[in-house]
Design a protein around this motif. Structure first.
Motif, short mmCIF file in Angstrom:
data_model
loop_
_atom_site.label_atom_id
_atom_site.label_comp_id
_atom_site.label_asym_id
_atom_site.label_seq_id
_atom_site.Cartn_x
_atom_site.Cartn_y
_atom_site.Cartn_z
N TYR A 57 36.09 -2.99 -22.32
CA TYR A 57 35.74 -2.70 -20.65
C TYR A 57 34.02 -2.74 -20.71
CZ TYR A 57 40.97 -2.72 -19.54
OH TYR A 57 41.78 -3.01 -19.78
N PHE A 58 34.00 -1.70 -21.13
CA PHE A 58 32.43 -2.09 -21.23
C PHE A 58 31.23 -3.05 -21.88
CE2 PHE A 58 32.50 3.10 -20.93
CZ PHE A 58 32.79 3.69 -20.95
N LYS A 59 31.94 -3.31 -22.69
CA LYS A 59 31.44 -4.44 -23.17
C LYS A 59 30.86 -5.72 -22.69
CE LYS A 59 31.93 -3.09 -28.89
NZ LYS A 59 31.99 -3.07 -29.24
N ILE A 64 28.11 -1.32 -15.15
CA ILE A 64 29.13 -0.42 -14.43
C ILE A 64 28.61 1.03 -14.04
CG2 ILE A 64 29.96 1.76 -16.02
CD1 ILE A 64 29.02 -0.27 -19.17
N VAL A 65 30.07 1.57 -13.12
CA VAL A 65 29.65 2.81 -12.09
C VAL A 65 31.13 3.80 -12.66
CG1 VAL A 65 30.16 2.86 -9.43
CG2 VAL A 65 30.15 0.94 -10.33
N LYS A 82 24.24 -0.56 -20.90
CA LYS A 82 24.76 -1.84 -19.58
C LYS A 82 24.01 -1.07 -18.45
CE LYS A 82 27.34 -4.94 -21.37
NZ LYS A 82 28.20 -6.30 -21.67
N PRO A 83 23.26 -1.86 -17.55
CA PRO A 83 23.15 -1.25 -16.43
C PRO A 83 24.51 -0.17 -15.53
CG PRO A 83 23.16 -3.63 -16.53
CD PRO A 83 24.03 -2.92 -17.32
N TYR A 131 22.61 -5.09 -9.11
CA TYR A 131 21.89 -4.00 -9.37
C TYR A 131 22.10 -4.13 -11.61
CZ TYR A 131 20.12 0.90 -11.71
OH TYR A 131 19.90 2.21 -11.84
N ARG A 132 20.52 -4.29 -12.03
CA ARG A 132 21.40 -4.33 -13.58
C ARG A 132 19.52 -4.29 -14.19
NH1 ARG A 132 25.17 -5.75 -11.27
NH2 ARG A 132 25.90 -7.83 -11.07
#
Length: 166
Positions: A57-59, A64-65, A82-83, A131-132
C-alpha cells in the motif's frame, strides 16, 4: 492512490476515518484506509482492518496519511520516501492514553518539516489532491530521534515518580 493508516493501537480513530470518507467523493483518486480497531466503515473509500504487511500500500500510494506512530512515520520517511501527512491521535478524543503522538508529530514537523494536521477541518480535498512534499530521513536523523525518545522517556519517568511520591 491515497493510503490512510491508523495503525494497530486498540483505541478507535473514527475522527480521521469519518473526515476522509466525508471528502473522498471530491477527490479523483482512489483512497484505501487501514482502519484497525476503528468500528466506523467508510462508505466512499475501500478499507480493511489489518494486513500482515502495509508495504504494498505504501509503495502504490501517491500520498500517505498516517497516525503519528513512530514506526510508521520513520518507515515512510526513511524507506518508502513518499509524501506523508501525520494526523496524531489525541487524548482528549479518547484516541490514545496520552498525547505523546501530538508531541512526536510536532517534533517531526519542527525538525524535518513533516506536514502535521491536528484539526480535522484542515484535511481538505485540496490538500489530499496537491500535497506531494517528500521528506527523507537519513542515518544521522535516527540519532536525533533516539535523543528525542530518551528525553521523552525521562520526562515520563519523572512524572510517574512524582505521582508515586504524592
Amino acid at each position: 492512490m491515497i493510503f490512510v493508516t491508523v495503525g494497530t493501537h486498540d483505541q478507535e480513530f473514527a475522527r480521521l476515518l469519518k473526515r476522509i470518507d466525508e471528502i473522498a467523493p471530491k477527490i479523483q483518486e482512489e483512497i484505501v484506509i487501514q482502519r484497525g480497531f476503528t468500528r466506523y466503515i467508510p462508505k466512499n473509500c475501500k478499507s480493511f482492518r489489518f494486513a500482515p504487511d502495509l508495504s504494498p500500500y505504501f509503495k502504490k500510494a501517491s500520498l500517505i496519511v498516517a497516525h503519528a506512530g513512530m514506526g510508521t512515520s520513520i518507515e515512510v520517511l526513511r524507506q518508502i520516501k513518499k509524501p506523508l501527512i501525520i494526523v496524531p491521535r489525541q487524548h482528549k478524543f479518547d484516541e490514545h492514553i496520552n498525547d505523546h503522538q501530538v508531541g512526536m508529530a510536532k517534533h517531526f514537523e519542527k525538525k524535518w518539516g513533516v506536514k502535521v494536521i491536528c484539526d480535522m477541518k484542515e484535511i481538505t480535498p485540496e490538500i489530499l489532491k496537491n500535497y506531494r512534499k517528500i521528506i527523507e530521513m537519513h542515518d544521522n536523523d535516527m540519532i536525533k530521534i533516539r535523543k528525542y525518545l530518551k528525553r521523552i522517556i525521562l520526562e515520563i519517568r519523572r512524572k510517574n515518580e512524582s505521582k508515586k511520591q504524592t
